[in-house]
Design an enzyme around this catalytic site. Structure first.
Site, mmCIF file in Angstrom:
data_model
loop_
_atom_site.group_PDB
_atom_site.id
_atom_site.type_symbol
_atom_site.label_atom_id
_atom_site.label_comp_id
_atom_site.label_asym_id
_atom_site.label_seq_id
_atom_site.Cartn_x
_atom_site.Cartn_y
_atom_site.Cartn_z
ATOM 1 C CE LYS A 10 -3.936 -2.238 2.278
ATOM 2 N NZ LYS A 10 -4.953 -2.114 3.345
ATOM 3 C CE1 TYR A 50 -9.392 -3.136 0.365
ATOM 4 C CE2 TYR A 50 -8.538 -1.126 -0.621
ATOM 5 C CZ TYR A 50 -8.333 -2.291 0.095
ATOM 6 O OH TYR A 50 -7.079 -2.619 0.550
ATOM 7 C CG PHE A 58 -13.132 1.212 7.258
ATOM 8 C CD1 PHE A 58 -12.736 0.628 6.063
ATOM 9 C CD2 PHE A 58 -13.708 0.399 8.232
ATOM 10 C CE1 PHE A 58 -12.898 -0.724 5.833
ATOM 11 C CE2 PHE A 58 -13.874 -0.970 8.011
ATOM 12 C CZ PHE A 58 -13.465 -1.530 6.807
ATOM 13 N NE ARG A 86 -6.543 -13.575 5.237
ATOM 14 C CZ ARG A 86 -7.124 -12.377 5.254
ATOM 15 N NH1 ARG A 86 -6.952 -11.546 4.233
ATOM 16 N NH2 ARG A 86 -7.862 -11.997 6.263
ATOM 17 C CB THR A 92 -6.732 -6.282 9.790
ATOM 18 O OG1 THR A 92 -7.190 -7.426 9.079
ATOM 19 C CG2 THR A 92 -7.122 -5.013 9.033
ATOM 20 N NE ARG A 103 -2.172 -6.199 6.835
ATOM 21 C CZ ARG A 103 -3.119 -7.064 6.491
ATOM 22 N NH1 ARG A 103 -3.432 -8.068 7.291
ATOM 23 N NH2 ARG A 103 -3.768 -6.911 5.358
ATOM 24 C CG ASN A 113 -3.612 -2.591 6.746
ATOM 25 O OD1 ASN A 113 -3.545 -2.065 5.645
ATOM 26 N ND2 ASN A 113 -4.455 -3.572 7.012
ATOM 27 C CG HIS A 116 -5.525 -6.274 0.066
ATOM 28 N ND1 HIS A 116 -6.661 -6.344 0.823
ATOM 29 C CD2 HIS A 116 -5.722 -7.097 -1.001
ATOM 30 C CE1 HIS A 116 -7.536 -7.160 0.238
ATOM 31 N NE2 HIS A 116 -6.984 -7.624 -0.883
ATOM 32 C CD GLU A 127 -8.822 -9.041 -3.346
ATOM 33 O OE1 GLU A 127 -7.702 -9.535 -3.080
ATOM 34 O OE2 GLU A 127 -9.609 -8.640 -2.469
HETATM 35 P P1 CMP Z 1 -7.183 -4.835 3.766
HETATM 36 O O1 CMP Z 1 -6.599 -6.153 4.060
HETATM 37 O O2 CMP Z 1 -6.745 -4.107 2.548
HETATM 38 O O3 CMP Z 1 -8.785 -4.995 3.722
HETATM 39 C C1 CMP Z 1 -9.655 -3.911 3.944
HETATM 40 C C2 CMP Z 1 -8.946 -2.726 4.523
HETATM 41 O O4 CMP Z 1 -9.781 -1.814 5.229
HETATM 42 C C3 CMP Z 1 -7.953 -3.186 5.592
HETATM 43 O O5 CMP Z 1 -6.887 -3.866 5.020
HETATM 44 C C4 CMP Z 1 -7.618 -1.868 6.233
HETATM 45 O O6 CMP Z 1 -6.737 -1.071 5.438
HETATM 46 C C5 CMP Z 1 -8.994 -1.202 6.231
HETATM 47 N N1 CMP Z 1 -9.695 -1.370 7.517
HETATM 48 C C6 CMP Z 1 -10.191 -2.517 8.027
HETATM 49 N N2 CMP Z 1 -10.810 -2.293 9.195
HETATM 50 C C7 CMP Z 1 -10.693 -0.967 9.440
HETATM 51 C C8 CMP Z 1 -11.120 -0.107 10.481
HETATM 52 N N3 CMP Z 1 -11.793 -0.581 11.537
HETATM 53 N N4 CMP Z 1 -10.838 1.209 10.388
HETATM 54 C C9 CMP Z 1 -10.166 1.685 9.318
HETATM 55 N N5 CMP Z 1 -9.745 0.921 8.285
HETATM 56 C C10 CMP Z 1 -9.994 -0.383 8.348
#
Ligand code: CMP
Length: 140
Positions: A10, A50, A58, A86, A92, A103, A113, A116, A127
């Site tokens: 990212k 997304y 969010f 993962r 996450t 992460r 984070n 992805h 994807e």
């Molecule tokens: P990703 O694995 O890309 O999948 C969805 C993304 O949403 C996640 O990583 C984070 O970047 C974001 N995300 C998930 N939960 C939250 C949250 N509670 N607040 C803000 N961003 C979030």
């Protein structure tokens, strides 16, 4: 089972100069890069990627973040690649991720984070197809 999964470095991790370290973690972790490129998403393209999260609170800030700068998208192949990837990424929320995970090392907060990873075979197929065509996917 040999699988393929989509991986994204990212914008926060690209800014931290961590592309090489992250891809190296995947390669050292038993996964093979079969496609990779750097792209900069528009806000609409980030929203399309997304779309499954469009009702989440969010969603607006996540799609702003994902379109703020270039990302590196890769397709990784290997035994149980979706779960293995993962595992290497960690939780996450970087604050909850295990020591040594991507992460934990490079993430800033639950939104910024660093990476992805696809979470299931059907999302991986969507994807991968979002970023790569058949000619860009290489057999190893
Ligand atoms: P990703 O694995 O890309 O999948 C969805 C993304 O949403 C996640 O990583 C984070 O970047 C974001 N995300 C998930 N939960 C939250 C949250 N509670 N607040 C803000 N961003 C979030």
């Amino acid at each position: 089972m040999i699988e393929r999964t989509l991986s994204i470095v990212k914008p926060d991790a690209v800014t931290k100069n961590a592309i090489g370290a992250i891809l190296e973690t995947f390669e050292n972790g038993g996964l093979t890069v079969v496609a990779t490129k750097m792209v900069k998403l528009t806000k609409a393209q980030a929203e399309g990627f997304y779309a499954v999260h469009s009702e989440r609170p969010f969603f607006p800030t996540l799609t702003d973040f994902m379109s703020e700068g270039p990302i590196v998208v890769s397709v990784l192949e290997g035994e149980n690649a979706i779960a293995r990837h993962r595992e290497l990424l960690g939780a996450t929320d970087p604050a909850e991720a295990e020591e040594g995970t991507v992460r934990k090392r490079f993430g800033t907060n639950i939104e910024r984070n660093a990476t992805h990873g696809s979470d299931a075979p059907d999302t991986a197929a969507f994807e991968i197809g979002y970023f790569f065509n058949a000619l860009e996917l290489h057999r190893r």
